[in-house]
Design a protein around this motif. Structure first.
Motif, PDB file in Angstrom:
ATOM      1  N   GLY A 178       0.877  -0.922  -0.019  1.00 18.00           N
ATOM      2  CA  GLY A 178      -0.161   0.034  -0.025  1.00 18.00           C
ATOM      3  C   GLY A 178       1.078   1.084   0.258  1.00 18.00           C
ATOM      4  O   GLY A 178       2.092   0.930   0.243  1.00 18.00           O
ATOM      5  N   ASP A 179       0.487   2.347  -0.700  1.00 17.14           N
ATOM      6  CA  ASP A 179       1.732   3.623  -0.305  1.00 17.14           C
ATOM      7  C   ASP A 179       1.493   4.103   1.230  1.00 17.14           C
ATOM      8  O   ASP A 179       2.213   5.154   0.703  1.00 17.14           O
ATOM      9  N   ASN A 180       0.476   4.236   1.552  1.00 20.33           N
ATOM     10  CA  ASN A 180      -0.105   4.696   3.042  1.00 20.33           C
ATOM     11  C   ASN A 180       1.199   3.607   3.914  1.00 20.33           C
ATOM     12  O   ASN A 180       0.629   2.887   4.804  1.00 20.33           O
ATOM     13  N   ARG A 181       1.710   3.075   4.043  1.00 22.85           N
ATOM     14  CA  ARG A 181       3.040   1.947   3.964  1.00 22.85           C
ATOM     15  C   ARG A 181       2.907   2.054   5.618  1.00 22.85           C
ATOM     16  O   ARG A 181       3.346   1.074   6.382  1.00 22.85           O
ATOM     17  N   HIS A 182       2.975   2.542   6.500  1.00 24.68           N
ATOM     18  CA  HIS A 182       2.567   2.364   7.765  1.00 24.68           C
ATOM     19  C   HIS A 182       0.744   1.910   8.275  1.00 24.68           C
ATOM     20  O   HIS A 182       0.843   1.354   9.652  1.00 24.68           O
ATOM     21  N   ASP A 183       0.414   1.951   6.925  1.00 19.79           N
ATOM     22  CA  ASP A 183      -1.545   1.533   7.774  1.00 19.79           C
ATOM     23  C   ASP A 183      -2.018   0.571   6.589  1.00 19.79           C
ATOM     24  O   ASP A 183      -3.366   0.934   5.983  1.00 19.79           O
ATOM     25  N   SER A 184      -0.874  -0.435   5.965  1.00 20.20           N
ATOM     26  CA  SER A 184      -1.099  -1.235   5.211  1.00 20.20           C
ATOM     27  C   SER A 184      -0.976  -3.030   5.251  1.00 20.20           C
ATOM     28  O   SER A 184      -0.396  -3.066   5.981  1.00 20.20           O
ATOM     29  N   ASP A 185      -2.865  -2.831   5.123  1.00 19.99           N
ATOM     30  CA  ASP A 185      -1.687  -5.078   4.718  1.00 19.99           C
ATOM     31  C   ASP A 185      -1.716  -5.869   3.784  1.00 19.99           C
ATOM     32  O   ASP A 185      -2.144  -5.325   2.999  1.00 19.99           O
ATOM     33  N   ASP A 186      -0.444  -6.316   4.010  1.00 20.30           N
ATOM     34  CA  ASP A 186       0.306  -5.835   2.323  1.00 20.30           C
ATOM     35  C   ASP A 186       1.143  -7.324   2.166  1.00 20.30           C
ATOM     36  O   ASP A 186       1.337  -7.584   3.625  1.00 20.30           O
ATOM     37  N   SER A 187       1.839  -7.391   1.472  1.00 20.66           N
ATOM     38  CA  SER A 187       2.779  -8.340   0.786  1.00 20.66           C
ATOM     39  C   SER A 187       3.558  -8.810   2.315  1.00 20.66           C
ATOM     40  O   SER A 187       4.578  -9.522   2.451  1.00 20.66           O
ATOM     41  N   ARG A 188       4.246  -7.841   3.379  1.00 22.49           N
ATOM     42  CA  ARG A 188       5.129  -8.076   4.199  1.00 22.49           C
ATOM     43  C   ARG A 188       4.240  -8.218   5.132  1.00 22.49           C
ATOM     44  O   ARG A 188       4.964  -9.182   5.706  1.00 22.49           O
ATOM     45  N   PHE A 189       3.183  -8.141   5.139  1.00 25.27           N
ATOM     46  CA  PHE A 189       2.843  -9.255   6.408  1.00 25.27           C
ATOM     47  C   PHE A 189       2.452 -11.337   5.876  1.00 25.27           C
ATOM     48  O   PHE A 189       2.562 -11.381   6.722  1.00 25.27           O
ATOM     49  N   TRP A 190       1.909 -10.747   4.687  1.00 22.98           N
ATOM     50  CA  TRP A 190       1.604 -12.594   3.477  1.00 22.98           C
ATOM     51  C   TRP A 190       2.005 -13.478   2.270  1.00 22.98           C
ATOM     52  O   TRP A 190       2.305 -13.512   2.045  1.00 22.98           O
ATOM     53  N   GLY A 191       2.724 -12.376   2.362  1.00 20.91           N
ATOM     54  CA  GLY A 191       3.901 -13.088   1.326  1.00 20.91           C
ATOM     55  C   GLY A 191       3.143 -12.539   0.497  1.00 20.91           C
ATOM     56  O   GLY A 191       2.941 -11.758  -0.562  1.00 20.91           O
ATOM     57  N   PHE A 192       3.787 -13.670  -0.962  1.00 19.74           N
ATOM     58  CA  PHE A 192       3.357 -13.335  -2.440  1.00 19.74           C
ATOM     59  C   PHE A 192       1.902 -13.694  -2.700  1.00 19.74           C
ATOM     60  O   PHE A 192       1.617 -14.314  -2.046  1.00 19.74           O
TER      61      PHE A 192
END
Length: 379
Positions: free
Chosen positions: A328-342
């Protein structure tokens, strides 16, 4: 020859006129079929429910998403209620029947998914308990593609790097900042004009780089610094995030390798590409186990220090699909690949094109429509 019998028969034959109710039924059936074909193969409308893409996309934005850009994906769960994605409104039951499942297939498109594209895709974690949803019935997410199959991605002090080079940051990307004032509070109107946000439960204001540079010059700002986690401060991120039960099988191997990664300092990690063969060991297995087992439908077991794939000992694996890294562009409020991968290629829905309507629920009645965002092209 006497043709009177034929003429008489022809004269008496009358086409049955459709009743009004039958005409309405035919019209509704035609409209449903036409709309379903358009939504499946051409274009579909979506709305932004969360702030994970702000300020590039705002909560209340209504988008058109193209199915043609990456190629329309044919239905994988064909028996479903029209216009309901995975849950029936009001009665809250499944809107599909998964007794029939078709293999993944995508028609030719205009291009492949590219770095920087804003992409709608099915949320991969819906494959797990308690939902166990089919691929095309998983929740729709929207993020920006940061890396494609074959790329080596890392995040260093909140900056994404692809193959060793800093990636271009979206102009409206946001992060959290720590702000100290001289004792004089900031004018709320100034914060509103700069679109500085304080989300519920947050302790740090969120803003774009331009807003940060503007505030930095104010006389009552004592200090303003990006709220970035330090390198080596381990956080609950993929592949060892215990908040996601699906990564639990990885933890046994992951404990043998110390992943000191967090949301601001992550990787490096290689994004799988179709045909790429990875060596499996205590470092790589936790990263790629979910792709191998869940997304590519293999039975994976750990027996002692051995990895078994479909009952056979394996020290490598060749991927069947391309994968993507979404953030997500809102890097500190985004559930994205950093948490669940590819994100696997069969989860890709389409490319976000433009905002056709935008409504601000927090504004007054006469200011709810964000006129400046109507028909805004998404970059």
């Amino acid at each position: 020859m006497n043709w009177k019998f034929w003429n008489k028969k022809k004269t008496n034959t009358k086409a049955k006129k459709k009743t009004k109710s039958r005409e309405w039924l035919d019209a509704i059936v035609f409209a449903v079929i036409a709309a379903t074909l358009i939504r499946t193969f051409f274009i579909e409308a979506y709305t932004i429910p969360t702030p994970s893409m702000e300020r590039s996309l705002l909560v209340g934005d209504f988008l058109f998403v193209s199915k043609l850009n990456y190629g329309p994906r044919t239905p994988m769960t064909p028996v479903a209620f029209p216009f309901a994605h995975h849950t029936m409104p009001l009665i809250n039951t499944k809107a599909y029947w998964d007794g029939i499942k078709l293999p993944y297939y995508r028609l030719p498109g205009f291009s492949d998914v590219k770095k920087g594209d804003v992409v709608v895709f099915n949320y991969p974690m819906d494959a797990d308990s308690p939902l166990y949803r089919p691929v095309d019935k998983r929740e729709n997410f929207i993020k920006r593609c940061q890396g494609v199959g074959g790329d080596t991605l890392s995040v260093v002090n909140a900056q994404v790097f692809i193959n060793g080079k800093a990636a271009e940051n979206p102009p409206e990307a946001q992060i959290d900042y720590s702000v100290q004032t001289t004792g004089v509070n900031l004018n709320p109107d100034v914060l509103q004009d700069l679109h500085v946000s304080m989300y519920e439960g947050a302790t740090y204001p969120t803003m774009t780089k331009d807003a940060y540079l503007t505030l930095k010059g104010y006389s009552n700002i004592k200090s303003i610094t990006p709220n970035i986690k330090k390198q080596g401060d381990a956080d609950w991120v993929y592949p060892t995030n215990p908040n996601h039960p699906a990564v639990a099988p990885n933890l046994l191997f992951a404990k043998q390798h110390d992943f000191k990664w967090n949301v601001d300092n992550y990787g490096p990690i290689i994004i799988p590409k179709k045909g790429w063969t990875v060596k499996l060991d205590t470092v790589t297995y936790p990263i790629y186990a979910r792709c191998i087992s869940v997304y590519e439908n293999n039975k994976v077991q750990i027996v002692g220090n051995d990895i078994l794939i479909n009952g056979k000992k394996a020290d490598s694996y060749t991927f069947k699909m391309n994968y993507y890294w979404m953030m997500g562009d809102n890097r500190h409020d985004s559930d994205d690949s950093r948490f669940w991968g590819f994100v696997p290629e069969d989860h890709i829905v389409g490319k976000a094109l433009f905002v056709w309507m935008s409504i601000d629920d927090d504004a007054s009645f006469f200011s709810k429509i964000r006129w400046s965002r109507l028909f805004k092209i998404i970059h």
